[in-house]
Design a protein around this motif. Structure first.
Motif, short mmCIF file in Angstrom:
data_model
loop_
_atom_site.label_atom_id
_atom_site.label_comp_id
_atom_site.label_asym_id
_atom_site.label_seq_id
_atom_site.Cartn_x
_atom_site.Cartn_y
_atom_site.Cartn_z
N ARG A 72 0.98 -1.33 0.01
CA ARG A 72 -0.13 0.07 -0.02
C ARG A 72 0.73 1.30 -0.11
N THR A 73 1.91 1.18 0.90
CA THR A 73 2.89 2.48 0.69
C THR A 73 3.43 2.60 -0.66
N VAL A 74 3.94 1.30 -1.24
CA VAL A 74 4.59 1.52 -2.50
C VAL A 74 3.61 2.04 -3.54
N LEU A 75 2.37 1.81 -3.45
CA LEU A 75 1.48 2.21 -4.44
C LEU A 75 1.21 3.69 -4.44
N GLY A 76 1.13 4.03 -3.35
CA GLY A 76 0.79 5.60 -3.05
C GLY A 76 -0.67 5.94 -3.37
N GLU A 77 -1.00 6.96 -4.07
CA GLU A 77 -2.44 7.29 -4.41
C GLU A 77 -2.80 7.27 -5.77
N VAL A 78 -3.93 7.08 -6.11
CA VAL A 78 -4.33 7.22 -7.52
C VAL A 78 -4.80 8.57 -7.84
N THR A 134 2.10 6.54 -9.08
CA THR A 134 3.37 6.80 -9.53
C THR A 134 3.78 5.92 -8.12
N PRO A 135 4.12 4.51 -8.39
CA PRO A 135 4.81 3.93 -7.21
C PRO A 135 6.08 4.35 -6.58
N ILE A 136 6.39 4.05 -5.37
CA ILE A 136 7.47 4.61 -4.91
C ILE A 136 8.04 3.29 -4.06
N GLY A 137 9.29 2.93 -4.43
CA GLY A 137 9.95 1.64 -3.59
C GLY A 137 11.08 1.14 -4.46
N SER A 138 11.54 -0.14 -4.41
CA SER A 138 12.47 -0.43 -4.98
C SER A 138 12.21 -0.90 -6.65
N GLY A 151 12.47 -3.43 -8.17
CA GLY A 151 11.45 -4.51 -8.61
C GLY A 151 10.22 -4.29 -8.10
N GLN A 152 9.89 -3.44 -7.06
CA GLN A 152 8.42 -3.25 -6.54
C GLN A 152 7.84 -2.31 -7.51
N ILE A 153 8.47 -1.32 -8.05
CA ILE A 153 8.03 -0.43 -9.10
C ILE A 153 7.54 -1.11 -10.42
N GLU A 154 8.42 -2.09 -10.62
CA GLU A 154 8.15 -3.02 -11.84
C GLU A 154 6.90 -3.76 -11.85
N ALA A 155 6.90 -4.37 -10.68
CA ALA A 155 5.79 -5.20 -10.41
C ALA A 155 4.34 -4.45 -10.40
N VAL A 156 4.42 -3.18 -9.89
CA VAL A 156 3.34 -2.31 -9.88
C VAL A 156 2.81 -1.89 -11.38
N GLU A 157 4.18 -1.52 -11.99
CA GLU A 157 3.79 -0.91 -13.62
C GLU A 157 3.24 -2.25 -14.40
N ARG A 158 3.60 -3.34 -14.06
CA ARG A 158 3.08 -4.43 -15.19
C ARG A 158 1.44 -4.69 -14.86
N ILE A 159 0.97 -4.61 -13.39
CA ILE A 159 -0.25 -4.51 -13.25
C ILE A 159 -0.92 -3.44 -13.69
N ALA A 160 -0.41 -2.22 -13.47
CA ALA A 160 -1.16 -0.97 -14.01
C ALA A 160 -1.24 -0.96 -15.58
N ASP A 161 -0.47 -1.87 -16.37
CA ASP A 161 -0.56 -1.70 -17.85
C ASP A 161 -1.85 -2.51 -18.08
N ARG A 162 -2.15 -3.65 -17.27
CA ARG A 162 -3.13 -4.46 -17.54
C ARG A 162 -4.39 -3.77 -17.14
N LEU A 163 -4.43 -3.18 -15.91
CA LEU A 163 -5.60 -2.58 -15.50
C LEU A 163 -6.00 -1.23 -16.08
N ARG A 164 -5.13 -0.78 -16.92
CA ARG A 164 -5.60 0.40 -17.69
C ARG A 164 -6.32 -0.21 -18.71
N ILE A 165 -6.08 -1.24 -19.28
CA ILE A 165 -6.82 -1.86 -20.46
C ILE A 165 -8.22 -2.31 -19.80
N GLU A 166 -8.09 -2.93 -18.64
CA GLU A 166 -9.49 -3.66 -18.26
C GLU A 166 -10.26 -2.56 -17.39
N HIS A 167 -9.57 -1.65 -16.90
CA HIS A 167 -10.60 -0.29 -16.08
C HIS A 167 -9.93 0.92 -16.72
#
Length: 76
Positions: A26-32, A48-52, A54-70
């Motif tokens: 939740r801390t890595v994600l920040g706000e929408v 705009t995730p904040i973290g390592s 690897g954490q940022i990459e994990a969030v960005e991969r999910i964000a790419d999918r969610l931008r298409i779905e939602h």
């Protein structure tokens, strides 16, 4: 879908795919950040995730999918 729902979806996916603690992700994600649908009709949110790296990459991969779905999100 609301911005709160989007965060919940991010967290559930991150925990399922990468494990760890909900609070840390939740801390890595920040706000929408939401934009007007009138000016951002294709996708009205960003995160705009904040973290390592690897954490940022994990969030960005999910964000790419969610931008298409939602692509359009309402305020929480």
């Amino acid at each position: 879908m609301t911005s709160g729902d989007l965060i919940d979806l991010f967290l559930a996916t991150l925990l399922r795919n990468h494990g760890g603690q909900r609070h840390r992700w939740r801390t890595v994600l920040g706000e929408v950040k939401l934009y007007s649908v009138e000016t951002h009709g294709h996708c009205n949110w960003s995160i705009t995730p904040i973290g390592s790296a690897g954490q940022i990459e994990a969030v960005e991969r999910i964000a790419d999918r969610l931008r298409i779905e939602h692509p359009i999100v309402a305020p929480a």
